[in-house]
Design a protein around this motif. Sequence first.
Motif, PDB file in Angstrom:
ATOM      1  N   PHE A   2       0.767  -1.310  -0.141  1.00 43.65           N
ATOM      2  CA  PHE A   2       0.087  -0.099   0.060  1.00 43.65           C
ATOM      3  C   PHE A   2       0.972   1.251  -0.034  1.00 43.65           C
ATOM      4  N   GLU A   3       1.913   1.143  -0.635  1.00 40.29           N
ATOM      5  CA  GLU A   3       2.663   2.293  -0.624  1.00 40.29           C
ATOM      6  C   GLU A   3       2.141   3.412  -1.293  1.00 40.29           C
ATOM      7  N   ASP A   4       1.497   2.961  -2.357  1.00 39.21           N
ATOM      8  CA  ASP A   4       0.613   4.156  -3.227  1.00 39.21           C
ATOM      9  C   ASP A   4      -0.163   4.881  -2.271  1.00 39.21           C
ATOM     10  N   VAL A   5      -1.056   4.241  -1.315  1.00 39.04           N
ATOM     11  CA  VAL A   5      -1.852   5.011  -0.296  1.00 39.04           C
ATOM     12  C   VAL A   5      -0.858   6.063   0.508  1.00 39.04           C
ATOM     13  N   LEU A   6       0.335   5.511   0.967  1.00 36.93           N
ATOM     14  CA  LEU A   6       1.203   6.349   1.966  1.00 36.93           C
ATOM     15  C   LEU A   6       1.643   7.505   1.048  1.00 36.93           C
ATOM     16  N   LEU A   7       1.952   7.427  -0.179  1.00 42.32           N
ATOM     17  CA  LEU A   7       2.503   8.299  -0.984  1.00 42.32           C
ATOM     18  C   LEU A   7       1.432   9.462  -1.078  1.00 42.32           C
ATOM     19  N   ALA A   8       0.206   9.060  -1.313  1.00 43.54           N
ATOM     20  CA  ALA A   8      -0.786   9.772  -1.409  1.00 43.54           C
ATOM     21  C   ALA A   8      -1.180  10.801  -0.185  1.00 43.54           C
ATOM     22  N   LYS A   9      -0.963  10.026   0.901  1.00 49.36           N
ATOM     23  CA  LYS A   9      -1.095  10.609   1.919  1.00 49.36           C
ATOM     24  C   LYS A   9      -0.233  12.009   2.344  1.00 49.36           C
ATOM     25  N   GLU A  10       1.009  11.681   1.979  1.00 52.16           N
ATOM     26  CA  GLU A  10       2.217  12.555   2.039  1.00 52.16           C
ATOM     27  C   GLU A  10       1.867  13.688   1.039  1.00 52.16           C
ATOM     28  N   LYS A  11       1.303  13.463  -0.157  1.00 49.43           N
ATOM     29  CA  LYS A  11       1.045  14.492  -1.030  1.00 49.43           C
ATOM     30  C   LYS A  11      -0.373  15.268  -0.975  1.00 49.43           C
ATOM     31  N   VAL A  12      -1.351  14.697  -0.398  1.00 51.89           N
ATOM     32  CA  VAL A  12      -2.589  15.488  -0.180  1.00 51.89           C
ATOM     33  C   VAL A  12      -3.181  15.214   1.055  1.00 51.89           C
ATOM     34  N   GLY A  13      -2.334  14.868   2.055  1.00 49.13           N
ATOM     35  CA  GLY A  13      -2.909  14.461   3.270  1.00 49.13           C
ATOM     36  C   GLY A  13      -3.791  15.862   4.029  1.00 49.13           C
ATOM     37  N   SER A  14      -3.328  17.176   3.848  1.00 51.27           N
ATOM     38  CA  SER A  14      -3.955  18.166   4.329  1.00 51.27           C
ATOM     39  C   SER A  14      -5.133  18.442   3.589  1.00 51.27           C
ATOM     40  N   PHE A  15      -5.313  18.219   2.474  1.00 49.02           N
ATOM     41  CA  PHE A  15      -6.641  18.184   1.721  1.00 49.02           C
ATOM     42  C   PHE A  15      -7.566  17.028   2.311  1.00 49.02           C
ATOM     43  N   VAL A  16      -7.110  15.996   2.361  1.00 47.20           N
ATOM     44  CA  VAL A  16      -8.073  14.902   3.124  1.00 47.20           C
ATOM     45  C   VAL A  16      -8.388  15.356   4.388  1.00 47.20           C
ATOM     46  N   ARG A  17      -7.525  16.092   5.240  1.00 46.28           N
ATOM     47  CA  ARG A  17      -7.920  16.463   6.695  1.00 46.28           C
ATOM     48  C   ARG A  17      -8.742  17.444   6.676  1.00 46.28           C
ATOM     49  N   ARG A  18      -8.784  18.329   5.711  1.00 44.72           N
ATOM     50  CA  ARG A  18      -9.719  19.389   5.471  1.00 44.72           C
ATOM     51  C   ARG A  18     -11.244  18.754   5.218  1.00 44.72           C
ATOM     52  N   ARG A  19     -11.228  17.847   4.262  1.00 51.70           N
ATOM     53  CA  ARG A  19     -12.249  17.339   3.955  1.00 51.70           C
ATOM     54  C   ARG A  19     -13.064  16.607   5.053  1.00 51.70           C
ATOM     55  N   LEU A  20     -12.470  15.771   5.797  1.00 47.16           N
ATOM     56  CA  LEU A  20     -13.026  15.297   6.884  1.00 47.16           C
ATOM     57  C   LEU A  20     -13.444  16.219   7.942  1.00 47.16           C
ATOM     58  N   GLU A  21     -12.629  17.156   8.042  1.00 55.22           N
ATOM     59  CA  GLU A  21     -13.341  18.245   9.001  1.00 55.22           C
ATOM     60  C   GLU A  21     -14.462  18.914   8.513  1.00 55.22           C
ATOM     61  N   GLU A  22     -14.515  19.104   7.215  1.00 54.76           N
ATOM     62  CA  GLU A  22     -15.773  19.557   6.705  1.00 54.76           C
ATOM     63  C   GLU A  22     -16.833  18.737   7.005  1.00 54.76           C
ATOM     64  N   PHE A  23     -16.752  17.329   6.789  1.00 52.90           N
ATOM     65  CA  PHE A  23     -17.585  16.212   6.863  1.00 52.90           C
ATOM     66  C   PHE A  23     -18.263  16.502   8.397  1.00 52.90           C
ATOM     67  N   GLU A  24     -17.250  16.321   9.399  1.00 56.11           N
ATOM     68  CA  GLU A  24     -17.821  16.423  10.759  1.00 56.11           C
ATOM     69  C   GLU A  24     -18.462  17.842  11.248  1.00 56.11           C
ATOM     70  N   ASN A  25     -18.103  18.806  10.582  1.00 52.65           N
ATOM     71  CA  ASN A  25     -18.647  19.859  10.914  1.00 52.65           C
ATOM     72  C   ASN A  25     -20.218  19.857  10.077  1.00 52.65           C
ATOM     73  N   LEU A  26     -20.394  19.163   9.222  1.00 52.76           N
ATOM     74  CA  LEU A  26     -21.793  19.106   8.665  1.00 52.76           C
ATOM     75  C   LEU A  26     -22.748  18.449   9.548  1.00 52.76           C
ATOM     76  N   GLY A  27     -22.148  17.271  10.102  1.00 52.42           N
ATOM     77  CA  GLY A  27     -22.690  16.444  11.117  1.00 52.42           C
ATOM     78  C   GLY A  27     -22.975  17.095  12.538  1.00 52.42           C
ATOM     79  N   ARG A  28     -21.952  17.876  12.805  1.00 51.15           N
ATOM     80  CA  ARG A  28     -22.004  18.289  14.310  1.00 51.15           C
ATOM     81  C   ARG A  28     -23.010  19.591  14.144  1.00 51.15           C
ATOM     82  N   PHE A  29     -22.999  20.483  12.872  1.00 50.00           N
ATOM     83  CA  PHE A  29     -23.633  21.721  13.093  1.00 50.00           C
ATOM     84  C   PHE A  29     -24.767  21.693  12.155  1.00 50.00           C
ATOM     85  N   GLY A  30     -24.967  20.811  11.429  1.00 46.13           N
ATOM     86  CA  GLY A  30     -26.023  20.951  10.437  1.00 46.13           C
ATOM     87  C   GLY A  30     -25.708  21.522   9.031  1.00 46.13           C
TER      88      GLY A  30
END
Length: 224
Positions: A2-30
């Motif tokens: 799964f080296e490709d997944v780990l490389l993707a994490k290095e490259k776009v991890g900040s965007f993925v974290r931002r998206r997950l935060e957006e999802f969490e906000n949607l569930g928490r705050f509506g």
Amino acid sequence: MFEDVLLAKEKVGSFVRRRLEEFENLGRFGETYFNFKPFLDAEYKADLFSELCFCLLTANSSASLGIKAQMQIGTEGFKTLSLEELTEILSSLGHRFARQRAERIVKARESFHRTLELLKNGSSPQELRDLLSDACSKYKVEGFGLKEASHFLRNIGYKDVAIIDRHIFRFLKEKKLIPDYKTVTRKIYLQSEKVLKEVAQGLGMSLAELDLYVFYLKTGKVLK
């Protein structure tokens, strides 16, 4: 493996974290504010109902088209536009099933109070998914199968369900983790989800996070 997944994490991890935060906000705050740049020139506010509609729109279509529709129609448009108005907008965007999806949005609008009731009852994400997708359930959303219900739940902050779509199936097949299934039954969906969960745990990720990295590997974008 799964080296490709780990490389993707290095490259776009900040965007993925931002998206997950957006999802969490949607569930928490509506509601939340999505920003898809630099992968797509789109940013807008979404609420729970517009996100449900997004998941209806992407089935047998694409996330990019769903995002464009969600941005153009807006949170109030999903709640107030007529069937004909919704159909016209979706047709103008090139959606193959414009009329059908408009009809499903109107039906979902009429029963959304039950969806909200369900989300507040404290059930597990797996139970919620079954109730949203089971034809015998009073909470069934027309157009939701396991994949669409999982998509909606992931997008409102639930991290422990998998969206077993064509990208995930291709990923699992390429890794030789599942056979080359020709049709997807409930049993196959859940078996594939179990395999993917083992992969996610091995990588120290949630299913929600892994899904975004796999989507990036297959499309070059971090969307939803």
